[in-house]
Design a protein around this motif. Structure first.
Motif, PDB file in Angstrom:
ATOM      1  N   LEU A   1       5.438 -56.391  -2.765  1.00 33.26           N
ATOM      2  CA  LEU A   1       4.489 -56.246  -1.661  1.00 33.26           C
ATOM      3  C   LEU A   1       4.481 -57.492  -0.775  1.00 33.26           C
ATOM      4  O   LEU A   1       4.449 -57.388   0.458  1.00 33.26           O
ATOM      5  N   VAL A   2       4.528 -58.665  -1.388  1.00 34.77           N
ATOM      6  CA  VAL A   2       4.548 -59.903  -0.601  1.00 34.77           C
ATOM      7  C   VAL A   2       5.832 -59.983   0.228  1.00 34.77           C
ATOM      8  O   VAL A   2       5.804 -60.329   1.419  1.00 34.77           O
ATOM      9  N   GLY A   3       6.953 -59.652  -0.395  1.00 30.83           N
ATOM     10  CA  GLY A   3       8.213 -59.661   0.351  1.00 30.83           C
ATOM     11  C   GLY A   3       8.205 -58.671   1.501  1.00 30.83           C
ATOM     12  O   GLY A   3       8.693 -58.984   2.603  1.00 30.83           O
ATOM     13  N   ALA A   4       7.635 -57.506   1.281  1.00 29.91           N
ATOM     14  CA  ALA A   4       7.551 -56.505   2.332  1.00 29.91           C
ATOM     15  C   ALA A   4       6.624 -56.960   3.460  1.00 29.91           C
ATOM     16  O   ALA A   4       6.892 -56.720   4.647  1.00 29.91           O
ATOM     17  N   ALA A   5       5.516 -57.627   3.095  1.00 31.69           N
ATOM     18  CA  ALA A   5       4.602 -58.122   4.124  1.00 31.69           C
ATOM     19  C   ALA A   5       5.296 -59.125   5.031  1.00 31.69           C
ATOM     20  O   ALA A   5       5.134 -59.097   6.253  1.00 31.69           O
ATOM     21  N   ARG A   6       6.078 -60.014   4.424  1.00 33.87           N
ATOM     22  CA  ARG A   6       6.817 -60.991   5.243  1.00 33.87           C
ATOM     23  C   ARG A   6       7.783 -60.269   6.190  1.00 33.87           C
ATOM     24  O   ARG A   6       7.979 -60.690   7.333  1.00 33.87           O
ATOM     25  N   ALA A   7       8.396 -59.213   5.682  1.00 35.16           N
ATOM     26  CA  ALA A   7       9.400 -58.496   6.467  1.00 35.16           C
ATOM     27  C   ALA A   7       8.794 -57.711   7.626  1.00 35.16           C
ATOM     28  O   ALA A   7       9.354 -57.715   8.734  1.00 35.16           O
ATOM     29  N   VAL A   8       7.659 -57.044   7.389  1.00 35.99           N
ATOM     30  CA  VAL A   8       7.089 -56.189   8.456  1.00 35.99           C
ATOM     31  C   VAL A   8       6.257 -56.984   9.445  1.00 35.99           C
ATOM     32  O   VAL A   8       6.078 -56.557  10.600  1.00 35.99           O
ATOM     33  N   GLY A   9       5.742 -58.157   9.030  1.00 34.85           N
ATOM     34  CA  GLY A   9       4.913 -58.943   9.937  1.00 34.85           C
ATOM     35  C   GLY A   9       3.606 -58.222  10.267  1.00 34.85           C
ATOM     36  O   GLY A   9       3.239 -57.219   9.659  1.00 34.85           O
ATOM     37  N   LEU A  10       2.901 -58.761  11.258  1.00 30.78           N
ATOM     38  CA  LEU A  10       1.628 -58.164  11.662  1.00 30.78           C
ATOM     39  C   LEU A  10       1.657 -57.926  13.154  1.00 30.78           C
ATOM     40  O   LEU A  10       1.740 -58.868  13.931  1.00 30.78           O
TER      41      LEU A  10
ATOM     42  N   ALA B   1       7.991 -51.746   0.623  1.00 26.95           N
ATOM     43  CA  ALA B   1       8.183 -52.264  -0.734  1.00 26.95           C
ATOM     44  C   ALA B   1       8.841 -51.245  -1.653  1.00 26.95           C
ATOM     45  O   ALA B   1       9.513 -51.616  -2.629  1.00 26.95           O
ATOM     46  N   ALA B   2       8.657 -49.952  -1.357  1.00 24.55           N
ATOM     47  CA  ALA B   2       9.278 -48.874  -2.136  1.00 24.55           C
ATOM     48  C   ALA B   2       8.996 -49.015  -3.632  1.00 24.55           C
ATOM     49  O   ALA B   2       9.876 -48.852  -4.471  1.00 24.55           O
ATOM     50  N   THR B   3       7.743 -49.312  -3.960  1.00 25.49           N
ATOM     51  CA  THR B   3       7.331 -49.446  -5.357  1.00 25.49           C
ATOM     52  C   THR B   3       6.817 -48.116  -5.885  1.00 25.49           C
ATOM     53  O   THR B   3       6.438 -47.228  -5.110  1.00 25.49           O
ATOM     54  N   PRO B   4       6.773 -47.947  -7.206  1.00 20.98           N
ATOM     55  CA  PRO B   4       6.190 -46.725  -7.769  1.00 20.98           C
ATOM     56  C   PRO B   4       4.699 -46.623  -7.431  1.00 20.98           C
ATOM     57  O   PRO B   4       4.040 -47.625  -7.164  1.00 20.98           O
ATOM     58  N   LYS B   5       4.183 -45.415  -7.434  1.00 13.49           N
ATOM     59  CA  LYS B   5       2.751 -45.135  -7.240  1.00 13.49           C
ATOM     60  C   LYS B   5       2.200 -45.713  -5.932  1.00 13.49           C
ATOM     61  O   LYS B   5       1.210 -46.452  -5.916  1.00 13.49           O
ATOM     62  N   PRO B   6       2.814 -45.358  -4.795  1.00 15.42           N
ATOM     63  CA  PRO B   6       2.354 -45.943  -3.524  1.00 15.42           C
ATOM     64  C   PRO B   6       0.908 -45.605  -3.185  1.00 15.42           C
ATOM     65  O   PRO B   6       0.180 -46.449  -2.649  1.00 15.42           O
ATOM     66  N   GLU B   7       0.460 -44.377  -3.470  1.00 15.68           N
ATOM     67  CA  GLU B   7      -0.922 -44.018  -3.135  1.00 15.68           C
ATOM     68  C   GLU B   7      -1.916 -44.789  -3.999  1.00 15.68           C
ATOM     69  O   GLU B   7      -2.993 -45.178  -3.532  1.00 15.68           O
ATOM     70  N   LEU B   8      -1.577 -45.000  -5.279  1.00 13.31           N
ATOM     71  CA  LEU B   8      -2.439 -45.814  -6.138  1.00 13.31           C
ATOM     72  C   LEU B   8      -2.516 -47.237  -5.594  1.00 13.31           C
ATOM     73  O   LEU B   8      -3.606 -47.820  -5.521  1.00 13.31           O
ATOM     74  N   LEU B   9      -1.385 -47.790  -5.190  1.00  9.91           N
ATOM     75  CA  LEU B   9      -1.390 -49.154  -4.653  1.00  9.91           C
ATOM     76  C   LEU B   9      -2.249 -49.256  -3.399  1.00  9.91           C
ATOM     77  O   LEU B   9      -2.994 -50.232  -3.220  1.00  9.91           O
TER      78      LEU B   9
END
Length: 431
Positions: free
Chosen positions: A422-431, A86-94
């Motif tokens: 985050l939702v877009g990244a989840a779709r992209a990485v899968g499980l 997702a490359a969002t700010p504050k990854p450790e906080l997230l």
């Protein structure tokens, strides 16, 4: 033709092998009745021995069951991949907001939302580890029957499949985004002991979740219906209503969502009862249609809740629930005032507007929460015994809890702003 996928979620931090078996049966019913692919997602925060018993219950399920059973290490690995993508700010906080070191009902359900997206599921259906299904004419009464019948359909189309319509025709073109019911059996919050010990003390405590200035008669009405679900409303025949669903009529152990869970997450606050109820309010506040039905689950109070060791942590979660109301009441009021302005032209929620409303609340005067803590202290000392002992402990952490309640909302605003990525990244990485 693509087969519709549904995610039936069971979060747990306690032994619940019987519930796993029951929920898997609900998933099998959904697949047989509606032709959907139903994935049972078990988010398991138990100790290794209990996890192993749950894994054995999964292994013993009939062939054809699709189950994803994840411990917290597996969940953390998934989240790290998602947050990195997702490359969002504050990854450790997230990461901390998504998988905190303490119990968080909202964060656990948020993880389910992301994993459901990774699995390609269109809808999420949540159950709790301490529920059972009612039985009628020898068959289990599965809530997913009503959920899959209406979720995602335009309200005008869903109207043909319910027993009652109480929705303004102006909303007919909007999708049904939530379907839910409540529970029968034990209270949702384990405070019946207090009610038996001292009904007035019970009133003084439960009324703390109302907004300051609520008239006494309204307080008494609120206390009378709080945490009781649908009482003894046992299932006899199906009833369902297309409407703007009253948040007091549904429970998070018997709820389902279409689309909105990918637009706005739940508050990730820790050790706070009721932290996962935000969407139950946001959906009707934004004038999005839902269906209210009567396939209530049976709520149980498992023995672990009754122990002295569990008493103080449980009371802390109850206390933090009251403190969260200082912020949530004004937020819900603002959401209701904004109404359809919370939606874009496609009837999707506007995360930026919701985040701004949440962030505004952090500037509120904390004096009402000081008064809530004062009332709890007086009432618990009057109750005596382990309640008085809890009051002693509470006195040592008051300042921290006051600060945490405000910080929880600031953190929630950050998560809302990151959620789409985050939702877009989840779709992209899968499980």
């Amino acid at each position: 033709m693509t087969v519709r996928k549904a995610c039936l979620v069971l979060p747990t931090h306690r032994e619940c092998a019987a519930t796993i078996t029951a929920v898997a049966a609900e998933a099998a019913y959904a697949t047989e009745r509606f032709g959907v692919e139903t994935v049972v997602l078990i988010l398991d925060s138990t100790d290794p021995d209990t996890f192993a018993r749950h894994a054995a219950a999964v292994t013993a399920l009939p062939p054809g069951s699709t189950v994803v059973h994840l411990d917290e290490d597996a969940q953390r690995r998934f989240l790290r991949r998602v947050i990195s993508r997702a490359a969002t700010p504050k990854p450790e906080l997230l990461l901390d907001l998504m998988l905190p070191g303490a119990v968080s009902y909202g964060a656990c359900t948020n993880r389910a939302f992301l994993i459901a997206a990774a699995l390609g599921c269109e809808s999420v259906h949540r159950r709790d580890s301490d529920i059972e299904f009612q039985v009628h004419d020898g068959e289990p009464v599965f809530p997913i029957h009503h959920e899959l019948a209406s979720l995602g359909k335009p309200a005008g189309e869903a109207a043909a499949g319910v027993t009652r319509v109480e929705l303004d025709p102006a909303h007919a073109g909007k999708p049904v985004v939530s379907v839910g019911a409540s529970y029968i059996g034990a209270m949702s919050v384990d405070i019946d002991e207090m009610r038996q010990l001292d009904p007035e003390a019970y009133h003084d405590v439960v009324s703390l979740w109302a907004a300051e200035g609520t008239p006494e008669q309204e307080l008494r009405e609120l206390v009378a219906e709080s945490f009781l679900g649908s009482g003894d409303d046992a299932f006899r025949a199906d009833e369902s209503t297309l409407c703007l669903v009253d948040p007091m009529r549904v429970d998070m152990g018997n709820i389902s969502y279409y689309r909105v869970h990918e637009e706005i997450p739940l508050p990730p606050m820790t050790e706070t009862i009721g932290s996962d109820y935000f969407l139950i309010h946001l959906v009707p506040d934004s004038r999005l249609p839902g269906v209210l039905h009567n396939r209530h689950v049976i709520n149980k109070h498992t023995p672990d809740r009754k122990s002295d060791a569990a008493f103080h942590p449980y009371q802390l979660r109850f206390t933090k629930f009251f403190l969260s109301m200082l912020y949530l009441h004004p937020i819900y009021q603002r959401l209701g005032e904004e109404g359809e302005r919370l939606l874009d032209e496609r009837h999707r929620l506007r995360p930026g507007l919701v985040a701004a409303i949440v962030r505004e609340s952090t500037t509120l005067d904390r004096a009402p929460n000081v008064r809530r803590l004062d009332q709890l202290d007086r009432t618990y000392r009057r109750l005596g015994g382990r309640y008085a002992e809890y009051a002693d402990r509470l006195a040592t952490v008051r300042d921290r809890l006051l600060a945490e309640a405000a910080q929880d909302m600031a953190d929630y605003a950050v998560l809302i702003e990151a959620w789409s990525a985050l939702v877009g990244a989840a779709r992209a990485v899968g499980l």
